[in-house]
Scaffold this motif. Sequence first.
Motif, PDB file in Angstrom:
ATOM      1  N   GLU A 187       0.804  -1.223   0.000  1.00  0.00           N
ATOM      2  CA  GLU A 187       0.000   0.000   0.000  1.00  0.00           C
ATOM      3  C   GLU A 187       0.839   1.277   0.000  1.00  0.00           C
ATOM      4  O   GLU A 187       0.337   2.358  -0.304  1.00  0.00           O
ATOM      5  CB  GLU A 187      -0.915   0.013   1.232  1.00  0.00           C
ATOM      6  CG  GLU A 187      -2.018  -1.031   1.211  1.00  0.00           C
ATOM      7  CD  GLU A 187      -3.083  -0.696   0.173  1.00  0.00           C
ATOM      8  OE1 GLU A 187      -3.647   0.398   0.247  1.00  0.00           O
ATOM      9  OE2 GLU A 187      -3.312  -1.539  -0.723  1.00  0.00           O
ATOM     10  N   ARG A 188       2.112   1.148   0.359  1.00  0.00           N
ATOM     11  CA  ARG A 188       2.928   2.349   0.499  1.00  0.00           C
ATOM     12  C   ARG A 188       2.970   3.208  -0.766  1.00  0.00           C
ATOM     13  O   ARG A 188       3.072   4.431  -0.709  1.00  0.00           O
ATOM     14  CB  ARG A 188       4.355   1.939   0.885  1.00  0.00           C
ATOM     15  CG  ARG A 188       5.218   3.115   1.309  1.00  0.00           C
ATOM     16  CD  ARG A 188       6.667   2.716   1.440  1.00  0.00           C
ATOM     17  NE  ARG A 188       7.485   3.851   1.813  1.00  0.00           N
ATOM     18  CZ  ARG A 188       7.713   4.904   1.038  1.00  0.00           C
ATOM     19  NH1 ARG A 188       7.166   4.979  -0.146  1.00  0.00           N
ATOM     20  NH2 ARG A 188       8.496   5.892   1.470  1.00  0.00           N
ATOM     21  N   TRP A 240       0.754   4.124  -2.582  1.00  0.00           N
ATOM     22  CA  TRP A 240      -0.369   5.080  -2.669  1.00  0.00           C
ATOM     23  C   TRP A 240      -0.141   6.332  -1.836  1.00  0.00           C
ATOM     24  O   TRP A 240      -0.959   7.250  -1.844  1.00  0.00           O
ATOM     25  CB  TRP A 240      -1.677   4.398  -2.255  1.00  0.00           C
ATOM     26  CG  TRP A 240      -1.989   3.191  -3.085  1.00  0.00           C
ATOM     27  CD1 TRP A 240      -2.098   1.912  -2.655  1.00  0.00           C
ATOM     28  CD2 TRP A 240      -2.200   3.153  -4.500  1.00  0.00           C
ATOM     29  NE1 TRP A 240      -2.373   1.066  -3.707  1.00  0.00           N
ATOM     30  CE2 TRP A 240      -2.436   1.795  -4.858  1.00  0.00           C
ATOM     31  CE3 TRP A 240      -2.202   4.113  -5.516  1.00  0.00           C
ATOM     32  CZ2 TRP A 240      -2.679   1.387  -6.168  1.00  0.00           C
ATOM     33  CZ3 TRP A 240      -2.441   3.715  -6.820  1.00  0.00           C
ATOM     34  CH2 TRP A 240      -2.673   2.368  -7.138  1.00  0.00           C
ATOM     35  N   ARG A 241       0.951   6.397  -1.107  1.00  0.00           N
ATOM     36  CA  ARG A 241       1.244   7.663  -0.416  1.00  0.00           C
ATOM     37  C   ARG A 241       1.580   8.772  -1.406  1.00  0.00           C
ATOM     38  O   ARG A 241       1.349   9.940  -1.141  1.00  0.00           O
ATOM     39  CB  ARG A 241       2.443   7.495   0.532  1.00  0.00           C
ATOM     40  CG  ARG A 241       2.159   6.608   1.702  1.00  0.00           C
ATOM     41  CD  ARG A 241       3.352   6.632   2.646  1.00  0.00           C
ATOM     42  NE  ARG A 241       3.377   5.448   3.498  1.00  0.00           N
ATOM     43  CZ  ARG A 241       4.399   5.077   4.226  1.00  0.00           C
ATOM     44  NH1 ARG A 241       5.511   5.813   4.233  1.00  0.00           N
ATOM     45  NH2 ARG A 241       4.339   3.994   4.972  1.00  0.00           N
ATOM     46  N   ASN A 245       7.846  14.918  -3.747  1.00  0.00           N
ATOM     47  CA  ASN A 245       7.168  13.672  -4.111  1.00  0.00           C
ATOM     48  C   ASN A 245       7.924  12.822  -5.130  1.00  0.00           C
ATOM     49  O   ASN A 245       7.432  11.776  -5.546  1.00  0.00           O
ATOM     50  CB  ASN A 245       5.737  13.953  -4.610  1.00  0.00           C
ATOM     51  CG  ASN A 245       4.861  12.726  -4.579  1.00  0.00           C
ATOM     52  OD1 ASN A 245       5.072  11.830  -3.771  1.00  0.00           O
ATOM     53  ND2 ASN A 245       3.884  12.659  -5.479  1.00  0.00           N
TER      54      ASN A 245
END
Lengths: 315, 315, 315, 315
Positions: free
Chosen positions: C91-92, C94-95, C188
Amino acid sequence: MADGDASSRPGEHRFSAVLHRIAEEMAARDDHGAPADYIPMLAGADPRRFGMAVAEPDGTVYGVGEWRQPFSAQSITKVFALALALSLDGERIWRGVGREPSGNPFNSLVQLEYENGIPRNPFINAGALVVTDRLQELTGDAAGQVRELLRRESGNPDIDFVPEVAASEAAHGDRNAALAHFMAAYGNVTHPVPDLLTAYFRQCSIEASCADLALSAGFLARHGVRADGSALLTRSQAKQVNAVMLTCGTYDAAGEFAYRVGLPGKSGVGGGIIAIVPGECTLCVWSPGLDRRGNSVAGVAALDRFTTLTGLSVF
Amino acid sequence: MADGDASSRPGEHRFSAVLHRIAEEMAARDDHGAPADYIPMLAGADPRRFGMAVAEPDGTVYGVGEWRQPFSAQSITKVFALALALSLDGERIWRGVGREPSGNPFNSLVQLEYENGIPRNPFINAGALVVTDRLQELTGDAAGQVRELLRRESGNPDIDFVPEVAASEAAHGDRNAALAHFMAAYGNVTHPVPDLLTAYFRQCSIEASCADLALSAGFLARHGVRADGSALLTRSQAKQVNAVMLTCGTYDAAGEFAYRVGLPGKSGVGGGIIAIVPGECTLCVWSPGLDRRGNSVAGVAALDRFTTLTGLSVF
Amino acid sequence: MADGDASSRPGEHRFSAVLHRIAEEMAARDDHGAPADYIPMLAGADPRRFGMAVAEPDGTVYGVGEWRQPFSAQSITKVFALALALSLDGERIWRGVGREPSGNPFNSLVQLEYENGIPRNPFINAGALVVTDRLQELTGDAAGQVRELLRRESGNPDIDFVPEVAASEAAHGDRNAALAHFMAAYGNVTHPVPDLLTAYFRQCSIEASCADLALSAGFLARHGVRADGSALLTRSQAKQVNAVMLTCGTYDAAGEFAYRVGLPGKSGVGGGIIAIVPGECTLCVWSPGLDRRGNSVAGVAALDRFTTLTGLSVF
Amino acid sequence: MADGDASSRPGEHRFSAVLHRIAEEMAARDDHGAPADYIPMLAGADPRRFGMAVAEPDGTVYGVGEWRQPFSAQSITKVFALALALSLDGERIWRGVGREPSGNPFNSLVQLEYENGIPRNPFINAGALVVTDRLQELTGDAAGQVRELLRRESGNPDIDFVPEVAASEAAHGDRNAALAHFMAAYGNVTHPVPDLLTAYFRQCSIEASCADLALSAGFLARHGVRADGSALLTRSQAKQVNAVMLTCGTYDAAGEFAYRVGLPGKSGVGGGIIAIVPGECTLCVWSPGLDRRGNSVAGVAALDRFTTLTGLSVF
């Protein structure tokens, strides 16, 4: 140009030669733009028509071309509505409307959404609706107050609304209705939208001539002082209105207008433009053909020539 | 304020009393804002520092506070780059950059995208990159030319780049790199992006004092005439630069600045602001604390007081 | 269409008749769109070329037309990069990237700005850059890992980068550079932008055939299971990738693609499209002519016909 | 949960165990979100209330919790209005509304402006107004037709409007009025705005239970076939409605819903959500607490659990 010749008395006023030269140049132009097409009564206008007036601070006025011909003042009335709201309400008016250029076409909803229903300035339609809403609250008759101010400052009691124009705008008023409902959703207009639009369209429908409007705007050249010597605005407020006109007065072309003309000005889709030379005089020019941003083609050109020929500009 | 006292000789200049009064008021302020935090060399500045200078058209200059203290000119250099581009290139510069207020924060990419890579005006970062790109093309050394103009107009040969500041900006230059690449995608900048950024950050890194910058901007109060009497700009071009400063010179607060100060002005994130009273004088004020829009808090307040106390404003 | 005939053995497979009918219909089309013009090596492609392959979950594959012809996979590789990132990072990932449709053309910077540098989904360019950046961090060789996955799943060791295509994209890479720098400004992306772009363009330059890509995507029809029976993704992750493909896989036409085709799909500007029938099969179609939104004209039409003729769709 | 127990007869239906497990899990949740606050009649709802129903293609229905409790269907009615418009009007409805995800919050005016008054899809408010406008044109009573469809498909003649809810929405309807006027300015709605809003708010005010809505949506699981065996939509049209639900059915969270739930679904601010498993069954869940995007917190969670526990998803 007959009607202007007598009272403008060539040779007697400091700008006579300049005004006549400009009128000749404008008559010789090929490109006059096209009248606003969304109001039938405006759409039929001949884009070659032209008038220009200069009012001195002492109340004398002279002009060239059709300078005594009434035309639809439209957004020019926004200046007078703002001045009234400032005079009655002071700084409070700025709670509901900003004073920054919009950077977007004059009907845009985008910025309004990103800024929570607070229009960028009082001269885009959304901002003018906020001013009218507030003026309605303060006086009970926003449009009537604007008409009264114009009548008193110009000395012309015949200045009036044109119901057919107001009705025509109402019939094509969906964008303004959208703006008003949108701001109502944010609580930034308080009157029922249909009532507000009625007041707004009446205000826009006022007919006045170049002479009338140049005289009426005189308080902005006299640092806030009305024709009768009383104060409508403080010196500081008059400066502020001029500043907002310079940065926001000509829709999405305010930068271009400042660059070319260098004066605070406010245009309307009827083809009129008023401009202020603080401390010196006020100007009003009219020619119905518009450019793609909604400003009179010959009107902007005439003001550009005026500041170039006279050296009068704020810069 | 010691260093300004001697040369400002209270009582001898027309604005001496006003300047001293303003300096006292600014020293008494509680709110000074906060220095720009993205450039380490600027971040440490004491926001209570303050200097202000007035230059007369004849080249005399006086001031108060730290008016001879060099600071990072940053975006103020954009005015000089634009003037050079106009003087060398004439109207051509406007092919790649507009002259309308942006209506968006100064780094915004949004408007750039909607308008096909043409920035709204030469004072937002994207527009300044276009000007630097063109000046680089015309002269081979954009930053060097700006430095040279400042040195000559101020008479101070020590004005120079600060390599550490330029390096710091480069290290945090991703937004400017994004802007430059984005415009390159539209063909609106022609130099390799890394080279262009190097020139741009050098230009921004110039250090000069209030005295230097007030003197250097003198040609904008003298209708285009340089300190040596030669013409840098035509009268019309000088008017145009002033117009762009008034409508676009203070990021997203141009309307507010015009409303409060009523003068063409240009700010930088180093805390400096220059302002022009056409035909009268030029001002430069410095105080490192900024408001949320990137303009010096005490700087704007000082200019506001100056125009209020002297009645000098373009409106 | 010679090369496909032998191995597709008409009559032997459940979709043979359908595929041949579609190939005939596509050959008879007048409108094939135009190849992408910004990469010279792609611009010259004949828009009438066409190939289509179907891979069964058991690893058999057959096709029509030029189904064994390698073409530039381009954005189709984004599916495989996402799957690798999910398998390694869970899931990381999706940060740094969302999973909502973008509602804007695929290069748009606007949404990125309004959402603080977090791209809407991993299939727009900005989002794919985030995935590549993360995969580079996790593996040290993002592009190599994607190539390796394709080689293993398809059983074709010849699948490779095309350096000339990568170089051509780099030479026209200003928009992607702008996106990367912009996200870097928000923290990002973590690798130096030039390095990130190199990895990204290499990944995009991979050449593979319809047969290769249909086989390689098989794990998405097998609920995450690779060709060798091991799990690349959990069942839930495989469902998630399919969901993101359906809602975001075809640029600004995802709704249209879902409406017409009704399958999760991902297109590339090389003219390829992969589509998944979960539990049933995977498809890959190729035809170089694109519509204005960047999707293969004949490719979308062929998939539309496939789901109409077979009744296979997720809806 | 008493009222559901009898008819759901645990053990007798394939999903009984799953539904009861989900109901227990939802009852144990801490976070239930908050009811919509802009409609007083909805604002008071207890966010812990919960009901869920499954309807089989053969018309049997069973459920848990308050699955027979009527609630305000709100935007769920948009699915039925769209189906009616498609059945009566075919492709023509797409002239006035798109079928792409909006990428913006559900009331946004921004995209509408950039796309000339054509809303992105029929499930954002602007798009639903276009559908209602067209349905009003086709039938003379858009809201009545939607009510009639729900009554017939569910077999419940008590389904009806709630005038107090409609009135409450009208009283807070400025945003919808703005949308309608804005589209009217582009000629994309034809009825007078007040009339259109009246029809729209009546449609939204319909109350129905989970059982009613699950049954009513049955035609979307039966490829267009109504409860009485006649065709409301073609197979292709039913697929298309499902596709639009999947990509656009849950406001700005459609990607997230597809990712988590993996089914076509449509939510309403009353807290209801319908979801379709094509060929298998339809679901309706209700719980009044909403997340920040306007979808029922427990509703989305319950559907997520349902697809996870049953393996039923379109992916």
